[in-house]
Design an enzyme around this catalytic site. Sequence first.
Site, PDB file in Angstrom:
ATOM      1  N   ARG A  63      26.260 107.608 -12.034  1.00  0.00           N
ATOM      2  CA  ARG A  63      26.871 108.713 -11.290  1.00  0.00           C
ATOM      3  C   ARG A  63      28.037 109.321 -12.041  1.00  0.00           C
ATOM      4  O   ARG A  63      28.706 110.215 -11.551  1.00  0.00           O
ATOM      5  CB  ARG A  63      27.377 108.206  -9.942  1.00  0.00           C
ATOM      6  CG  ARG A  63      26.232 107.860  -9.019  1.00  0.00           C
ATOM      7  CD  ARG A  63      26.763 107.370  -7.704  1.00  0.00           C
ATOM      8  NE  ARG A  63      25.722 107.430  -6.690  1.00  0.00           N
ATOM      9  CZ  ARG A  63      25.568 106.541  -5.734  1.00  0.00           C
ATOM     10  NH1 ARG A  63      26.399 105.532  -5.644  1.00  0.00           N
ATOM     11  NH2 ARG A  63      24.613 106.665  -4.855  1.00  0.00           N
ATOM     12  N   LYS A 172      20.531  89.949  -7.364  1.00  0.00           N
ATOM     13  CA  LYS A 172      21.149  89.297  -6.227  1.00  0.00           C
ATOM     14  C   LYS A 172      22.502  89.930  -5.947  1.00  0.00           C
ATOM     15  O   LYS A 172      23.010  90.587  -6.836  1.00  0.00           O
ATOM     16  CB  LYS A 172      21.311  87.805  -6.492  1.00  0.00           C
ATOM     17  CG  LYS A 172      22.269  87.483  -7.657  1.00  0.00           C
ATOM     18  CD  LYS A 172      22.591  86.045  -7.678  1.00  0.00           C
ATOM     19  CE  LYS A 172      23.847  85.719  -6.933  1.00  0.00           C
ATOM     20  NZ  LYS A 172      25.094  86.075  -7.629  1.00  0.00           N
ATOM     21  N   ASP A 201      17.005  85.857 -10.716  1.00  0.00           N
ATOM     22  CA  ASP A 201      18.056  84.838 -10.611  1.00  0.00           C
ATOM     23  C   ASP A 201      18.287  84.379 -12.042  1.00  0.00           C
ATOM     24  O   ASP A 201      17.441  83.699 -12.622  1.00  0.00           O
ATOM     25  CB  ASP A 201      17.556  83.674  -9.750  1.00  0.00           C
ATOM     26  CG  ASP A 201      18.601  82.581  -9.582  1.00  0.00           C
ATOM     27  OD1 ASP A 201      19.410  82.382 -10.519  1.00  0.00           O
ATOM     28  OD2 ASP A 201      18.611  81.929  -8.524  1.00  0.00           O
ATOM     29  N   HIS A 202      19.407  84.780 -12.632  1.00  0.00           N
ATOM     30  CA  HIS A 202      19.534  84.560 -14.081  1.00  0.00           C
ATOM     31  C   HIS A 202      19.596  83.083 -14.457  1.00  0.00           C
ATOM     32  O   HIS A 202      19.388  82.727 -15.603  1.00  0.00           O
ATOM     33  CB  HIS A 202      20.696  85.360 -14.675  1.00  0.00           C
ATOM     34  CG  HIS A 202      22.040  84.740 -14.462  1.00  0.00           C
ATOM     35  ND1 HIS A 202      22.700  84.796 -13.271  1.00  0.00           N
ATOM     36  CD2 HIS A 202      22.851  84.059 -15.302  1.00  0.00           C
ATOM     37  CE1 HIS A 202      23.860  84.180 -13.383  1.00  0.00           C
ATOM     38  NE2 HIS A 202      23.977  83.716 -14.611  1.00  0.00           N
ATOM     39  N   GLU A 240      33.094  76.483 -12.414  1.00  0.00           N
ATOM     40  CA  GLU A 240      33.614  77.553 -13.270  1.00  0.00           C
ATOM     41  C   GLU A 240      35.130  77.450 -13.339  1.00  0.00           C
ATOM     42  O   GLU A 240      35.761  77.027 -12.365  1.00  0.00           O
ATOM     43  CB  GLU A 240      33.255  78.918 -12.682  1.00  0.00           C
ATOM     44  CG  GLU A 240      31.777  79.181 -12.580  1.00  0.00           C
ATOM     45  CD  GLU A 240      31.505  80.592 -12.067  1.00  0.00           C
ATOM     46  OE1 GLU A 240      31.364  81.500 -12.885  1.00  0.00           O
ATOM     47  OE2 GLU A 240      31.468  80.769 -10.839  1.00  0.00           O
ATOM     48  N   ASP A 259      27.022  83.597  -2.959  1.00  0.00           N
ATOM     49  CA  ASP A 259      27.028  84.018  -4.367  1.00  0.00           C
ATOM     50  C   ASP A 259      26.322  83.000  -5.272  1.00  0.00           C
ATOM     51  O   ASP A 259      25.687  83.375  -6.249  1.00  0.00           O
ATOM     52  CB  ASP A 259      28.492  84.198  -4.815  1.00  0.00           C
ATOM     53  CG  ASP A 259      28.622  84.768  -6.206  1.00  0.00           C
ATOM     54  OD1 ASP A 259      27.965  85.793  -6.476  1.00  0.00           O
ATOM     55  OD2 ASP A 259      29.374  84.200  -7.032  1.00  0.00           O
ATOM     56  N   HIS A 264      21.333  80.186  -7.026  1.00  0.00           N
ATOM     57  CA  HIS A 264      21.327  79.376  -8.250  1.00  0.00           C
ATOM     58  C   HIS A 264      21.206  77.866  -7.962  1.00  0.00           C
ATOM     59  O   HIS A 264      20.388  77.175  -8.548  1.00  0.00           O
ATOM     60  CB  HIS A 264      22.605  79.592  -9.065  1.00  0.00           C
ATOM     61  CG  HIS A 264      22.868  81.030  -9.415  1.00  0.00           C
ATOM     62  ND1 HIS A 264      21.875  81.934  -9.650  1.00  0.00           N
ATOM     63  CD2 HIS A 264      24.030  81.715  -9.587  1.00  0.00           C
ATOM     64  CE1 HIS A 264      22.412  83.119  -9.943  1.00  0.00           C
ATOM     65  NE2 HIS A 264      23.715  83.003  -9.901  1.00  0.00           N
ATOM     66  N   LYS A 364      34.969  78.197  -8.072  1.00  0.00           N
ATOM     67  CA  LYS A 364      35.709  78.927  -9.103  1.00  0.00           C
ATOM     68  C   LYS A 364      37.062  78.257  -9.264  1.00  0.00           C
ATOM     69  O   LYS A 364      37.533  77.548  -8.380  1.00  0.00           O
ATOM     70  CB  LYS A 364      35.886  80.375  -8.677  1.00  0.00           C
ATOM     71  CG  LYS A 364      34.535  81.101  -8.575  1.00  0.00           C
ATOM     72  CD  LYS A 364      34.668  82.580  -8.820  1.00  0.00           C
ATOM     73  CE  LYS A 364      33.340  83.292  -8.700  1.00  0.00           C
ATOM     74  NZ  LYS A 364      32.516  83.236  -9.911  1.00  0.00           N
TER      75      LYS A 364
HETATM   76  C1  BG6 Z   1      26.656  85.025 -10.856  1.00  0.00           C
HETATM   77  C2  BG6 Z   1      27.737  85.000  -9.808  1.00  0.00           C
HETATM   78  O1  BG6 Z   1      25.393  85.121 -10.250  1.00  0.00           O
HETATM   79  O2  BG6 Z   1      26.718  83.831 -11.619  1.00  0.00           O
HETATM   80  C3  BG6 Z   1      29.092  84.832 -10.451  1.00  0.00           C
HETATM   81  O3  BG6 Z   1      27.705  86.216  -9.072  1.00  0.00           O
HETATM   82  C4  BG6 Z   1      29.121  83.629 -11.362  1.00  0.00           C
HETATM   83  O4  BG6 Z   1      30.117  84.720  -9.458  1.00  0.00           O
HETATM   84  C5  BG6 Z   1      27.939  83.667 -12.323  1.00  0.00           C
HETATM   85  O5  BG6 Z   1      30.338  83.648 -12.093  1.00  0.00           O
HETATM   86  C6  BG6 Z   1      27.837  82.368 -13.105  1.00  0.00           C
HETATM   87  O6  BG6 Z   1      26.861  82.524 -14.087  1.00  0.00           O
HETATM   88  P1  BG6 Z   1      26.934  81.711 -15.458  1.00  0.00           P
HETATM   89  O7  BG6 Z   1      25.684  82.086 -16.173  1.00  0.00           O
HETATM   90  O8  BG6 Z   1      28.190  82.150 -16.147  1.00  0.00           O
HETATM   91  O9  BG6 Z   1      26.983  80.268 -15.067  1.00  0.00           O
END
Ligand code: BG6
Length: 513
Positions: A63, A172, A201-202, A240, A259, A264, A364
């Site tokens: 945008r 997500k 979902d990475h 994290e 989240d 995950h 976190k």
């Molecule tokens: C994301 C969350 O899906 O995954 C984040 O939205 C998180 O809050 C992140 O920090 C963590 O991913 P990775 O690959 O750094 O463990």
Amino acid sequence: MTACGLPSDKPADDTPPAPAPPTTMVIFGATGDLAARKLLPALYNLATRDLLPDAFTVVGVGRKPMSDDEYRQKVREDVSEHAATPVDDKCWAWFVERLVYAFEPLDDESSYQSLSARLDEVEHGDGDTPRGRLFYLATPPDAMSDIIAHLGAVGLTREPSPERWRRVIVEKPFGHDLASAQALNQQLRGVLEERQIYRIDHYLGKETVQNLMAFRFANGIFEPIWNRRYIDHVQITVAETVGVEDRGGYYDKAGALRDMVQNHLFQLLALTAMEPPISFRADDVRDERVRVLHAIHLCSPDEVRRRVVRGQYAAGTESADDVRGYRDEPKVAADSTTETFVAMKMLIENWRWADVPFYLRTGKRLEKRVSEIAVQFRRPPMRLFGTAPGEMVPNDLIIRIQPDEGISLHFQAKVPGTRSTLGTVEMSFDYADYFSATPATGYETLLYDCMHGDPTLFHRADMVEAGWDVVAPILELMTTTPRDGLFDYPAGSWGPTEAETLLARDGRTWRVP
Ligand code: BG6
């Protein structure tokens, strides 16, 4: 050598994987954080490995008014910062030719009609090679519905032929509870077939997560002991050190449960606990993963109070620097009750896992960045070495997801000398020592799989809904009594002490990773 002229890290006898089929990839949210940190660097990484086809274009939709050249300059900076290797000029020249920007306000149908015309023009310039189109929704959740409806309305989701496939990747969070996820699924199915929908979902793109299946099902020695007879409990930790950074606006509405846990952590649990699939076909694997989620015991409100601990970080330290507490973060409500930490005990009600607790924790601003699955085996049935029962150290198997990817087994050995003293020793496999894998964002495999039409590592609608079903009783209690079971913890610690109590009640302790 790859098409970009870079030396390949593949052994000479390894048959190289085929490049993706001709594709136009449309990124909604092209100037956002996800596109900058993950998507474009991942695409560039694929290009360096010769895995993108010649007939390939990224159309960034945003945008913000921007010319193609300005967009290319921005992407160059993002890729330099986040790609796996320093940017190579030859490879960049190949990549940059395939980047265009479409400034679209996306507020009515005419935007989508002009986008459609732009896509035709891009593909026409390529001699009309039939291409698939991949629409990536890297947008805030509240924009998704609208985009999906418009894509359907202007016919952009219709597939004119098998080579001209149309697929949509949905980021997500997929909804914010069961009802909204069901509504989103229903809306998606109104304009797309399930086979066209890729819910990403990475975590499933991470090598070590995929290796869990290889570890369990490509080796004969672990499966016979992978059950309640031998396993005492499982701990899944995703910790994290970062705080919410500049994502306070999103995070304060989401929290760690939505989240991280519902997606995950549940996928890590599913891969750890699933039955062997009858084949590696996408639906055979996904059927087994979803069965695990369906077998998770749904907690009563009382069980939620006993089995779930939520935390919120207070001021503390990160790498010796002072950091502020969550409620002082930008765009976070001063009286927020959003959790930045969750620890929970879950039970899977099936033949294999009955009574074996799965303890999950994520947060976190914890002491260390580490993701791992720790499988703790039962203690030996007899004490032959003179130690008191409580002191017998059980074997544990640690699957390290990040950083330092690998697998370790801890067991007891005799300490040399005249006395029967035992010490814990480690047998360890480190990914980096065995494979010269190029570091990746986790998105490479997923984007590549989607272009090839392989949904194995993506969520199916029933999986997302099963995940929401499990967290529903927790969300319910969080809504009615938001301060119940929510405790402060200092930034830089392992979370609130109540998380320790959760395990102590069962006579167990969290592993210190
Ligand atoms: C994301 C969350 O899906 O995954 C984040 O939205 C998180 O809050 C992140 O920090 C963590 O991913 P990775 O690959 O750094 O463990």
